[in-house]
Design an enzyme around this catalytic site. Structure first.
Site, PDB file in Angstrom:
ATOM      1  N   ASP A  68       0.834  -1.215   0.000  1.00 36.57           N
ATOM      2  CA  ASP A  68       0.000   0.000   0.000  1.00 36.57           C
ATOM      3  C   ASP A  68       0.867   1.263   0.000  1.00 36.57           C
ATOM      4  O   ASP A  68       0.348   2.362  -0.167  1.00 36.57           O
ATOM      5  CB  ASP A  68      -0.966   0.016   1.194  1.00 36.57           C
ATOM      6  CG  ASP A  68      -0.272  -0.292   2.508  1.00 36.57           C
ATOM      7  OD1 ASP A  68       0.236  -1.409   2.661  1.00 36.57           O
ATOM      8  OD2 ASP A  68      -0.216   0.597   3.376  1.00 36.57           O
ATOM      9  N   ASN A  69       2.177   1.087   0.183  1.00 35.63           N
ATOM     10  CA  ASN A  69       3.081   2.235   0.129  1.00 35.63           C
ATOM     11  C   ASN A  69       3.937   2.213  -1.141  1.00 35.63           C
ATOM     12  O   ASN A  69       4.978   2.852  -1.203  1.00 35.63           O
ATOM     13  CB  ASN A  69       3.998   2.262   1.349  1.00 35.63           C
ATOM     14  CG  ASN A  69       3.241   2.598   2.626  1.00 35.63           C
ATOM     15  OD1 ASN A  69       2.154   3.170   2.578  1.00 35.63           O
ATOM     16  ND2 ASN A  69       3.798   2.241   3.766  1.00 35.63           N
TER      17      ASN A  69
HETATM   18  P1  AMP Z   1       1.130   4.011   6.867  1.00 34.56           P
HETATM   19  O1  AMP Z   1       1.901   3.013   7.648  1.00 34.56           O
HETATM   20  O2  AMP Z   1       1.296   5.431   7.323  1.00 34.56           O
HETATM   21  O3  AMP Z   1       1.321   3.865   5.395  1.00 34.56           O
HETATM   22  O4  AMP Z   1      -0.414   3.695   7.166  1.00 34.56           O
HETATM   23  C1  AMP Z   1      -1.021   2.453   6.942  1.00 34.56           C
HETATM   24  C2  AMP Z   1      -2.517   2.626   6.939  1.00 34.56           C
HETATM   25  O5  AMP Z   1      -2.979   3.108   8.202  1.00 34.56           O
HETATM   26  C3  AMP Z   1      -3.032   3.589   5.887  1.00 34.56           C
HETATM   27  O6  AMP Z   1      -4.221   3.092   5.386  1.00 34.56           O
HETATM   28  C4  AMP Z   1      -3.248   4.863   6.681  1.00 34.56           C
HETATM   29  O7  AMP Z   1      -4.200   5.700   6.099  1.00 34.56           O
HETATM   30  C5  AMP Z   1      -3.686   4.327   8.028  1.00 34.56           C
HETATM   31  N1  AMP Z   1      -3.364   5.234   9.141  1.00 34.56           N
HETATM   32  C6  AMP Z   1      -2.149   5.525   9.660  1.00 34.56           C
HETATM   33  N2  AMP Z   1      -2.253   6.413  10.661  1.00 34.56           N
HETATM   34  C7  AMP Z   1      -3.575   6.695  10.809  1.00 34.56           C
HETATM   35  C8  AMP Z   1      -4.324   7.537  11.663  1.00 34.56           C
HETATM   36  N3  AMP Z   1      -3.752   8.279  12.616  1.00 34.56           N
HETATM   37  N4  AMP Z   1      -5.669   7.564  11.492  1.00 34.56           N
HETATM   38  C9  AMP Z   1      -6.267   6.827  10.562  1.00 34.56           C
HETATM   39  N5  AMP Z   1      -5.620   6.015   9.721  1.00 34.56           N
HETATM   40  C10 AMP Z   1      -4.285   5.943   9.832  1.00 34.56           C
HETATM   41 MG    MG Z   2       0.752   4.393   3.700  1.00 40.47          MG
END
Ligand code: AMP
Ligand code: MG
Length: 478
Positions: free
Chosen positions: A246-247
């Site tokens: 997803d990244n």
């Molecule tokens: P990341 O590790 O930042 O790529 O996030 C992984 C997933 O978690 C993605 O779908 C983000 O949108 C979600 N996510 C991360 N932090 C938050 C947050 N504080 N509130 C809602 N969703 C989050």
């Molecule tokens: Mg992400």
């Protein structure tokens, strides 16, 4: 263009409503501008003066609704640390619309249908990291999403302690991820999958539109861009930290800056993410993890084309990656092209730097100034033992003996940055920002923009990382 002349479009909303959640941003309390990116504003044709108005802060806070804006969050899935998570999506990022080919997104703008247990917010420290680092990657000529501006607020956000809520306005030509395709494939929604593939071709690969078997071609394009991106990350010593599918950008961009790091001392198995206990996303694993991620994309695309074709494409991934890596490394070493023996010279340099605990960026920049045998003193001083470095420099001397000195130096100085934004530098800027002083954010932004320039006033940012701060791990919320 004035902000009140902005006319936004929303091409993503032409896809099925299953692909997004139409949701308005939830503004932060008492927002204020921390930094605006005048270069990105120019790309969007927004007048510079507009960046310093209340309306700009309101735009970034989701309070100023530009004409045509129809805010929404995107749905996707993803393999996180090897495990499939069927539904993720923008949990805290809200798209506010598109200007020309650039999509504007507010990260930290509140909850969406995809927030799961999260609060939809981003804290000041992670927002500063994303804001500065995307500019640094852009300055290094590495494909990346960008940021238009950064706001802070008086909004409390609870993490391990209470922190400041912030929003970065991110700008990108694409926000589609490998995981976006995985979502529709795993749900058996093949019509939506095909529409998404057509959308991505239109948005990022218009040159393959109308060609036979466009979806196999799409996969090939993504494979090539991803291998090139990996070669660029590796050549500059960048460790992303969370290469979940997803990244991974479908357009080959560096996306979603979390606990990333630039190498301090060169270390193959550097791990920058503190939760990555097995080192899945270590520096050295990145090219192979990207290939594994491409296999997930291939599976997701398989309802649209024959898997054999994509498998055949993927077979050449390693070769393409290595070719790109050598291309970028030869530029950094001052060579005109790759000749026999260069791959070994490059590998042995990495091993030498690792054995001697040498700062990668500093070494490469110093090597750019290196002219001949008599001038080894400064280089040797970067290592603990001199002997192994001498042996490598003998081979380097031989390799460069027929290359024009001036040409080589010029090439090396424009391919080996004087500055990279190491985590200890960002932490200093964050600490100052948390007590209300944003001057270091501005300073680091300046060197990030032109990392190959020399700024005498910023010499302290071009030294080896202080020992206590080398190769540290950061938390996922970074
Ligand atoms: P990341 O590790 O930042 O790529 O996030 C992984 C997933 O978690 C993605 O779908 C983000 O949108 C979600 N996510 C991360 N932090 C938050 C947050 N504080 N509130 C809602 N969703 C989050
Ligand atoms: Mg992400």
């Amino acid at each position: 263009m004035k902000l009140n002349e902005l006319k936004l479009t929303n091409p993503y909303l032409t896809l099925s409503p299953e692909c997004y959640d139409k949701v308005a941003p939830t503004p932060l309390h008492n927002p204020y501008l921390i930094h605006a990116n005048e270069d990105v504003a120019k790309i969007l044709e927004i007048d510079t003066e507009e960046l310093y108005t209340d309306d700009f802060v309101k735009l970034l806070n989701g309070e100023y609704k530009a004409e045509g804006s129809e805010p929404f969050a995107m749905c996707y899935a993803g393999h996180q640390f090897g495990h499939f998570v069927p539904r993720l999506g923008d949990g805290r990022a809200i798209n506010i619309g598109t200007i020309e080919k650039y999509h504007l997104q507010l990260k930290g703008a509140g909850m969406t249908e995809y927030s799961r247990s999260g609060d939809g917010r981003a804290v000041l420290r992670s927002s500063i990291r994303e804001y500065l680092m995307s500019e640094a990657m852009h300055g290094l000529k590495i494909p990346t999403t960008m940021c238009l501006g950064l706001i802070g607020s008086e909004h409390d956000v609870r993490r391990e302690s209470v922190e400041t809520g912030a929003i970065v306005c991110r700008v990108s030509s694409s926000w589609v991820r490998f995981g976006t395709f995985e979502y529709y494939a795993s749900q058996g929604m093949f019509e939506e999958l095909k529409a998404l593939a057509d959308y991505v071709i239109e948005e990022s690969f218009p040159h393959i539109k109308g060609k036979p078997d466009p979806y196999a071609l799409l996969f090939n394009e993504v494979m090539v861009l991803t291998s090139r991106l990996m070669a660029q990350w590796m050549s500059v010593g960048f460790n992303h930290g969370v290469m979940n599918t997803d990244n991974m950008s479908i357009a080959g961009l560096t996306i979603d800056y979390g606990p990333y790091a630039f190498l301090d001392d060169f270390r193959h198995d550097n791990v920058c993410n503190h939760t990555d206990v097995d080192g899945r996303y270590s520096y050295t694993n990145q090219p192979q993890v990207a290939k594994w991620n491409l296999q997930r994309l291939m599976q997701a695309l398989s309802p649209l084309t024959t898997i054999e074709k994509m498998e055949k494409n993927l077979l050449i991934y390693d070769k393409i990656y290595i070719r790109y890596l050598h291309y970028y490394m030869c530029k950094k070493l001052g060579f005109e092209g790759t000749v026999e023996g260069d791959p070994e010279l490059i590998d042995d340099m990495y091993d030498m730097l690792e054995t001697l605990h040498v700062d990668y960026t500093l070494f490469m920049r110093m090597l750019s100034h290196y002219e001949h045998k008599g001038e080894r003193k400064v280089l040797l001083a970067t290592g603990l033992y001199h002997e192994p470095m001498n042996a490598w420099l003998d081979r380097y001397d031989e390799r460069i003996q027929y290359i024009d000195k001036t040409v080589r130096k010029k090439q090396m100085l424009s391919n080996n940055p004087k500055y990279v934004l190491k985590n200890y530098m960002l932490q200093e800027a964050i600490d100052a920002a948390e007590s209300g002083d944003f001057s270091l954010v501005s300073d680091l932004f300046k060197i990030a923009q032109n990392p190959f320039e020399e700024y005498p006033e910023f010499q302290r940012w071009a030294e080896a990382t202080p020992k206590a701060f080398r190769n540290q791990r950061l938390s996922c919320s970074s």
